[in-house]
Design an enzyme around this catalytic site. Structure first.
Site, mmCIF file in Angstrom:
data_model
loop_
_atom_site.group_PDB
_atom_site.id
_atom_site.type_symbol
_atom_site.label_atom_id
_atom_site.label_comp_id
_atom_site.label_asym_id
_atom_site.label_seq_id
_atom_site.Cartn_x
_atom_site.Cartn_y
_atom_site.Cartn_z
ATOM 1 N N CYS A 176 40.467 44.073 44.957
ATOM 2 C CA CYS A 176 39.034 43.926 44.650
ATOM 3 C C CYS A 176 38.249 43.599 45.929
ATOM 4 O O CYS A 176 38.513 42.589 46.589
ATOM 5 C CB CYS A 176 38.837 42.820 43.612
ATOM 6 S SG CYS A 176 37.104 42.626 43.139
ATOM 7 N N HIS B 48 40.946 43.362 39.064
ATOM 8 C CA HIS B 48 41.846 44.390 39.597
ATOM 9 C C HIS B 48 42.320 43.994 40.982
ATOM 10 O O HIS B 48 41.601 43.320 41.732
ATOM 11 C CB HIS B 48 41.144 45.756 39.627
ATOM 12 C CG HIS B 48 39.980 45.830 40.577
ATOM 13 N ND1 HIS B 48 40.062 46.442 41.804
ATOM 14 C CD2 HIS B 48 38.710 45.353 40.496
ATOM 15 C CE1 HIS B 48 38.892 46.352 42.418
ATOM 16 N NE2 HIS B 48 38.055 45.688 41.646
ATOM 17 N N ASP C 158 33.484 47.994 40.369
ATOM 18 C CA ASP C 158 34.240 48.980 41.145
ATOM 19 C C ASP C 158 34.386 50.303 40.377
ATOM 20 O O ASP C 158 34.809 50.310 39.217
ATOM 21 C CB ASP C 158 35.635 48.380 41.452
ATOM 22 C CG ASP C 158 36.376 49.174 42.513
ATOM 23 O OD1 ASP C 158 36.545 50.399 42.331
ATOM 24 O OD2 ASP C 158 36.797 48.572 43.512
ATOM 25 N N ARG D 162 36.479 52.494 40.489
ATOM 26 C CA ARG D 162 37.859 52.877 40.118
ATOM 27 C C ARG D 162 38.355 52.162 38.872
ATOM 28 O O ARG D 162 39.501 52.360 38.458
ATOM 29 C CB ARG D 162 38.803 52.553 41.299
ATOM 30 C CG ARG D 162 38.479 53.325 42.552
ATOM 31 C CD ARG D 162 39.168 52.738 43.762
ATOM 32 N NE ARG D 162 38.659 51.392 44.084
ATOM 33 C CZ ARG D 162 39.070 50.661 45.112
ATOM 34 N NH1 ARG D 162 40.006 51.138 45.917
ATOM 35 N NH2 ARG D 162 38.563 49.464 45.331
ATOM 36 N N CYS E 229 34.940 44.436 36.755
ATOM 37 C CA CYS E 229 34.337 44.630 38.079
ATOM 38 C C CYS E 229 33.539 45.933 38.085
ATOM 39 O O CYS E 229 33.882 46.891 37.402
ATOM 40 C CB CYS E 229 35.426 44.671 39.150
ATOM 41 S SG CYS E 229 34.749 44.794 40.838
#
Ligand code: CO
Length: 205
Positions: free
Chosen positions: A101, A98, A44, A46, A42
């Site tokens: 998400c 994750h 993302d 993080r 992803c």
């Protein structure tokens, strides 16, 4: 004009700290890359691929998009996958989702998010395939489970690409893994879905 000078300062320190430990690191890496892993994850912020498996530059070939989706006609993903498998000969393709998400959560909502709705349709399809199981869960459980089911679906999609099927038919050693990362504690979990051959997928897949 702001030039983000602090990031260049940070980069200087980072590159120097690596050269202090291993003076030949960058010159060696500049000659060729030979990663064993393709990471499909992803976007993302993080969930940074190299960082969370503690691997240095040169070890992981990476493709990231919103909610780590593998779409059969996505030329960007297919180009990365083809280069990784056919040229770099990676041994493992890791699809890593994750919990928490945002893409999966947005797909589960019954409202419009603009352009991204078209991308999120793929995740809504995953929810439809597993409706019976998901309907039995609480709201929070449903989102966590969907993050897992989305990874498992994308593992199937990777395994069904012409790129991976061709590699297997030629006897190339290649496994496709489904992993999930917990942004609450930094821990990765294996979803026990590892496909190393077309025969490991059931016919309906
Ligand atoms: Co995400």
């Amino acid at each position: 004009m702001k030039k983000l000078s602090y990031l260049f300062e940070a980069n200087k320190k980072w590159s120097e700290s690596i050269k202090d430990k291993d003076p030949e690191f960058f010159s060696r890496l500049s000659k060729q890359q030979a990663p064993d892993y393709l990471w499909i994850g992803c976007s993302d912020s993080r969930v940074p691929a190299n960082t969370l498996v503690d691997l240095p530059p040169g070890e992981v070939f990476v493709h990231r998009n919103i909610a780590n989706v593998v779409v059969h006609t996505d030329l960007n993903m297919l180009s990365v996958l083809h280069y990784a498998v056919a040229v770099l000969k990676v041994k493992h393709v890791i699809v890593c989702g994750h919990y928490g998400c945002g893409g999966v959560m947005a797909a589960m909502e019954d409202k419009s998010h603009g352009l991204i709705d078209n991308w999120l349709r793929h995740i809504k399809d995953v929810a439809r395939f597993h409706k019976d199981e998901l309907d039995k869960l609480s709201e929070a459980e449903r989102i966590d489970r969907m993050c897992e089911l989305n990874v498992m679906e994308q593992v199937r999609n990777v395994a069904n690409t012409s790129v991976v099927k061709n590699a297997w038919s030629e006897g190339q050693e290649l496994s496709v893994h489904g992993w999930i990362y917990n942004i609450n504690n930094g821990v990765l979990n294996d979803l026990d879905m590892c496909v190393s051959d077309s025969s490991e997928l059931s016919p309906e897949n």
